[in-house]
Motif scaffolding. Structure first.
Motif, short mmCIF file in Angstrom:
data_model
loop_
_atom_site.label_atom_id
_atom_site.label_comp_id
_atom_site.label_asym_id
_atom_site.label_seq_id
_atom_site.Cartn_x
_atom_site.Cartn_y
_atom_site.Cartn_z
N PHE A 166 0.92 -1.19 0.11
CA PHE A 166 0.05 0.00 0.12
C PHE A 166 0.93 1.23 -0.21
CE2 PHE A 166 -2.36 -3.21 2.12
CZ PHE A 166 -3.55 -3.52 1.40
N ALA A 167 2.10 1.04 -0.65
CA ALA A 167 2.88 2.38 -0.23
C ALA A 167 2.74 3.23 -1.63
CB ALA A 167 4.49 1.60 -0.48
N THR A 168 2.96 4.38 -1.31
CA THR A 168 2.93 5.68 -2.47
C THR A 168 4.29 6.05 -2.59
OG1 THR A 168 0.64 6.18 -1.72
CG2 THR A 168 2.10 7.75 -3.10
N THR A 169 4.90 6.03 -3.67
CA THR A 169 6.12 6.16 -4.12
C THR A 169 6.22 7.38 -5.13
OG1 THR A 169 6.89 3.89 -3.77
CG2 THR A 169 8.45 5.24 -4.86
N VAL A 170 7.25 8.27 -4.78
CA VAL A 170 7.63 9.35 -5.80
C VAL A 170 9.25 9.39 -6.18
CG1 VAL A 170 7.62 11.79 -6.08
CG2 VAL A 170 5.70 10.91 -4.88
N SER A 171 9.39 9.16 -7.36
CA SER A 171 10.89 9.10 -7.53
C SER A 171 11.44 10.51 -8.15
CB SER A 171 11.16 8.38 -9.00
OG SER A 171 10.75 6.92 -8.55
N LEU A 172 12.66 10.89 -7.79
CA LEU A 172 13.11 12.26 -7.79
C LEU A 172 14.42 12.00 -8.69
CD1 LEU A 172 12.52 14.10 -4.45
CD2 LEU A 172 10.98 14.12 -6.53
N ASN A 173 14.73 12.92 -9.46
CA ASN A 173 16.20 12.56 -10.04
C ASN A 173 17.03 13.86 -9.98
OD1 ASN A 173 15.84 10.33 -11.54
ND2 ASN A 173 14.50 11.60 -12.97
N MET A 174 18.28 13.64 -9.56
CA MET A 174 19.09 14.76 -9.13
C MET A 174 19.31 15.72 -10.15
SD MET A 174 23.09 14.65 -8.09
CE MET A 174 22.93 13.57 -6.68
N GLY A 175 19.29 17.09 -9.93
CA GLY A 175 19.25 17.93 -11.17
C GLY A 175 20.85 18.26 -11.26
N SER A 176 21.02 19.05 -12.45
CA SER A 176 22.49 19.10 -12.81
C SER A 176 23.08 19.87 -11.98
CB SER A 176 22.27 19.93 -14.31
OG SER A 176 21.68 21.28 -14.05
N ASP A 177 22.37 20.68 -11.05
CA ASP A 177 23.09 21.44 -10.06
C ASP A 177 23.69 20.52 -8.66
OD1 ASP A 177 20.79 20.97 -9.02
OD2 ASP A 177 20.17 23.10 -8.52
N GLY A 178 23.23 19.28 -8.90
CA GLY A 178 23.61 18.55 -7.68
C GLY A 178 22.72 18.20 -6.75
N PHE A 179 21.52 19.14 -6.72
CA PHE A 179 20.53 18.90 -5.73
C PHE A 179 19.26 17.96 -6.21
CE2 PHE A 179 22.69 22.97 -5.24
CZ PHE A 179 23.18 22.88 -4.11
N PHE A 180 18.54 17.65 -5.21
CA PHE A 180 17.00 16.97 -5.47
C PHE A 180 16.03 18.09 -5.44
CE2 PHE A 180 19.55 13.30 -4.45
CZ PHE A 180 19.32 12.57 -5.48
N HIS A 181 15.36 18.42 -6.38
CA HIS A 181 14.35 19.31 -6.36
C HIS A 181 12.96 18.40 -6.46
CE1 HIS A 181 16.83 22.71 -6.89
NE2 HIS A 181 17.58 22.04 -7.57
N ALA A 182 11.84 18.87 -6.08
CA ALA A 182 10.66 18.25 -6.02
C ALA A 182 9.68 19.25 -6.29
CB ALA A 182 10.19 17.51 -4.69
N ALA A 183 8.82 18.75 -7.30
CA ALA A 183 7.42 19.60 -7.56
C ALA A 183 6.66 19.23 -6.29
CB ALA A 183 7.01 19.64 -8.83
N GLY A 184 5.66 20.15 -6.05
CA GLY A 184 4.72 20.05 -5.01
C GLY A 184 3.63 21.10 -4.60
N GLU A 185 3.05 20.95 -3.64
CA GLU A 185 2.00 21.95 -2.96
C GLU A 185 2.27 22.20 -1.72
OE1 GLU A 185 -1.95 20.82 -4.38
OE2 GLU A 185 -1.45 21.30 -6.32
N ILE A 186 1.82 23.35 -1.40
CA ILE A 186 1.62 23.92 0.06
C ILE A 186 0.17 24.51 0.40
CG2 ILE A 186 2.47 25.46 1.90
CD1 ILE A 186 5.13 25.17 1.17
N ASN A 187 -0.51 23.69 0.90
CA ASN A 187 -2.19 24.18 0.93
C ASN A 187 -2.73 24.39 -0.41
OD1 ASN A 187 -1.39 24.10 3.71
ND2 ASN A 187 -1.63 26.71 4.06
N ASN A 188 -2.25 23.51 -1.29
CA ASN A 188 -3.01 23.29 -2.63
C ASN A 188 -2.27 24.49 -3.64
OD1 ASN A 188 -4.63 21.10 -2.06
ND2 ASN A 188 -6.07 22.73 -0.85
N LYS A 189 -1.29 25.12 -2.97
CA LYS A 189 -0.66 26.12 -4.01
C LYS A 189 0.78 25.45 -4.59
CE LYS A 189 -2.51 30.45 -2.21
NZ LYS A 189 -3.25 30.68 -3.15
#
Length: 228
Positions: A106-129
């Motif tokens: 029952f797990a929900t998985t989100v995969s992230l790829n390291m950016g060219s800057d060496g950081f992991f960025h993630a698209a998301g929402e805060i309070n639906n924004k």
């Protein structure tokens, strides 16, 4: 990065490196030390199962001192004896697991790829924004600037007052709770965030107030966030 040690002008690259070292003659009754993450000037260690965020010179309740740290290794001192914890695991090819393994059914998985800057960025929402996060396991909370909080219509005026130690001195901030934070299909309710006096962080740091609710896995340049 700890919120109380937040460096507003520098975003620290997130690296996950796991190392277990058993001392043959443990001092201060310390049986094991595991390196959870390494950064320049700080490290996250797991001492007998307890995770500690340490900056250079910090001493833990167990009596361990962090002498130095960079992205390759850390030097610790226990009862006057120093040990160097090197990188015995190759993070680009060997898997890393963080968090409790639960049922995958029952797990929900989100995969992230390291950016060219060496950081992991993630698209998301805060309070639906919609927002873009920078994954930072060193931040104890989600962290954002006052300007960003206003853009997201967050009322932080009544939040708990605190101060962050930055390169420019002490900076005011307020702790608030976000109704809902999501990354992809993963949602977490009632998440603590630190709203920091401008200029504050240049982006939104996705810290442990959100990440600690999940399991994280990293293999090379791919990170998985897993909600059980």
């Amino acid at each position: 990065m700890s919120i109380f040690k937040l460096q507003t002008n520098v975003i620290i690259a997130v690296q996950f490196i796991v190392l277990a070292t058993i001392f043959s003659s443990p001092a201060w009754a310390i049986k094991s030390v595991a390196v959870y993450a390494l950064f320049n000037g700080k490290a996250i260690l797991v001492i007998d199962g307890q995770r500690r965020m340490l900056h250079t010179g910090d001493v833990t309740p167990e009596g361990l001192t962090l002498i130095s740290s960079n992205t390759r290794d850390a030097v610790i001192e226990i009862d006057g004896k120093q040990e160097q914890l090197g990188l015995h695991i190759n993070p680009t090819i060997e898997p890393m697991h963080v968090g409790n393994n639960g049922s995958e059914e029952f797990a929900t998985t989100v995969s992230l790829n390291m950016g060219s800057d060496g950081f992991f960025h993630a698209a998301g929402e805060i309070n639906n924004k919609s927002v873009t996060f920078l994954v930072d396991t060193g931040a104890s909370s989600i962290a954002l600037s006052e300007s960003m909080a206003r853009r997201l219509d967050l009322d932080f005026s009544s939040g708990e007052k605190a101060y962050a130690s930055t390169a420019n001195g002490n900076t005011r901030m307020r702790f608030i709770y976000l109704d809902k934070v999501s990354v992809g299909s993963i949602e977490v309710d009632n998440v603590q965030a630190a709203v920091i006096q401008d200029p504050g962080p240049s982006g939104i740091l996705l810290g442990m107030s959100f990440l600690s609710k999940l399991e994280m896995k990293r293999t090379g340049t791919t990170m998985e966030l897993i909600q059980h």
